[in-house]
Design a protein around this motif. Structure first.
Motif, mmCIF file in Angstrom:
data_model
loop_
_atom_site.group_PDB
_atom_site.id
_atom_site.type_symbol
_atom_site.label_atom_id
_atom_site.label_comp_id
_atom_site.label_asym_id
_atom_site.label_seq_id
_atom_site.Cartn_x
_atom_site.Cartn_y
_atom_site.Cartn_z
ATOM 1 N N GLU A 93 -21.484 -87.313 -106.018
ATOM 2 C CA GLU A 93 -21.388 -86.334 -105.088
ATOM 3 C C GLU A 93 -19.932 -85.515 -105.411
ATOM 4 O OE1 GLU A 93 -22.338 -84.880 -100.522
ATOM 5 O OE2 GLU A 93 -22.440 -86.861 -100.817
ATOM 6 N N LEU A 99 -15.664 -79.538 -105.662
ATOM 7 C CA LEU A 99 -16.284 -78.606 -104.724
ATOM 8 C C LEU A 99 -15.544 -77.345 -104.947
ATOM 9 C CD1 LEU A 99 -16.838 -80.515 -101.577
ATOM 10 C CD2 LEU A 99 -18.655 -79.882 -103.139
ATOM 11 N N ARG A 109 -25.623 -73.775 -107.314
ATOM 12 C CA ARG A 109 -26.250 -74.978 -107.139
ATOM 13 C C ARG A 109 -25.744 -76.123 -107.812
ATOM 14 N NH1 ARG A 109 -32.740 -75.502 -107.604
ATOM 15 N NH2 ARG A 109 -32.577 -74.660 -105.479
ATOM 16 N N TYR A 112 -26.747 -84.077 -107.324
ATOM 17 C CA TYR A 112 -25.909 -85.343 -107.510
ATOM 18 C C TYR A 112 -26.867 -86.623 -107.565
ATOM 19 C CZ TYR A 112 -25.310 -85.042 -102.412
ATOM 20 O OH TYR A 112 -25.743 -84.953 -101.219
ATOM 21 N N ARG A 155 -23.250 -78.484 -96.870
ATOM 22 C CA ARG A 155 -24.054 -78.581 -98.112
ATOM 23 C C ARG A 155 -24.484 -77.703 -98.420
ATOM 24 N NH1 ARG A 155 -23.022 -83.925 -95.924
ATOM 25 N NH2 ARG A 155 -22.220 -85.233 -97.499
ATOM 26 N N SER A 162 -26.436 -77.698 -102.389
ATOM 27 C CA SER A 162 -26.178 -78.811 -102.950
ATOM 28 C C SER A 162 -27.451 -79.680 -102.869
ATOM 29 C CB SER A 162 -24.988 -79.920 -102.392
ATOM 30 O OG SER A 162 -25.506 -80.200 -101.095
#
Length: 207
Positions: A93, A99, A109, A112, A155, A162
């Motif tokens: 992640e 990020l 998109r 992980y 998220r 994500s």
């Protein structure tokens, strides 16, 4: 909640990690780099565009996702798909730096395999959680600390979605997917052991 990926797509994503990312990461860990890697895939057919791995012995900002993005934007413009038409696949992640890099690069998109908690508890790299909590977790006005269980970041938001592949795999019911993820966890545990034994020898920040 409906899975973002069907079983065949989940197998394909694990293929990319196993075949395209792990070999790069194994070589990187041998150089003293962390065990994080990433790949950019076309969203429509999950074909590989580029793969990358952590390259912090050259530059501490070149995390696995950033290395993959560097490789992606190094492609000739007429050979490079639009970021919005791609998915960034991260082995772990993304941290706060990654990020932001994903967001500023125009990717809508990412997915992980291992969570921040996995990174901290299974691979002995707790910095992603520590930085997100220390820098971004602003206390609510009526409490001295963030609410218990509060997410470290949104998220799903206006910039990206994500996908936690562990949750997707668990929901799929395909036992072979769970077996493959467990095998990858063992692979990354071995890479983590190698990294942890040699991380002090390269003069780079551990975070």
């Amino acid at each position: 909640m409906t899975n973002a990926y069907d079983d065949a797509a989940l197998h394909r994503l694990l293929d990319v990690v196993e075949r395209d990312v792990v070999p790069l990461t194994r070589a990187g860990v041998d150089r003293g780099d962390k065990l994080f890697g990433a790949a950019v895939l076309r969203a429509d057919d999950l074909s590989l565009v580029v793969a990358g791995t952590n390259n912090e012995t050259v530059n501490p900002l070149w995390h696995g996702e950033v290395d993959a993005l560097n490789r992606f934007f190094a492609l000739p413009a007429d050979e490079r798909p639009a970021p919005a038409d791609c998915v960034l696949l991260a082995t772990h992640e993304p941290c706060s730096l990654c990020l932001s890099a994903i967001t500023w690069s125009g990717f809508r998109r990412f997915a992980y395999v291992f969570s921040h908690r996995d990174s901290a508890e299974s691979f002995a790299i707790p910095y992603d959680i520590a930085i997100l909590q220390g820098v971004y977790a602003v206390p609510d006005p009526d409490r001295a600390a963030p609410a218990p269980g509060r997410d470290l970041y949104n998220r799903q938001n206006a910039y990206f979605s994500s996908v936690d592949l562990a949750a997707e795999i668990a929901a799929s019911g395909d036992a072979s997917l769970a077996t493959r993820r467990a095998s990858l966890a063992a692979t990354y545990a071995a890479l983590s052991d190698t990294y942890q034994r040699g991380k002090g020898a390269h003069g780079i920040p551990h975070a």
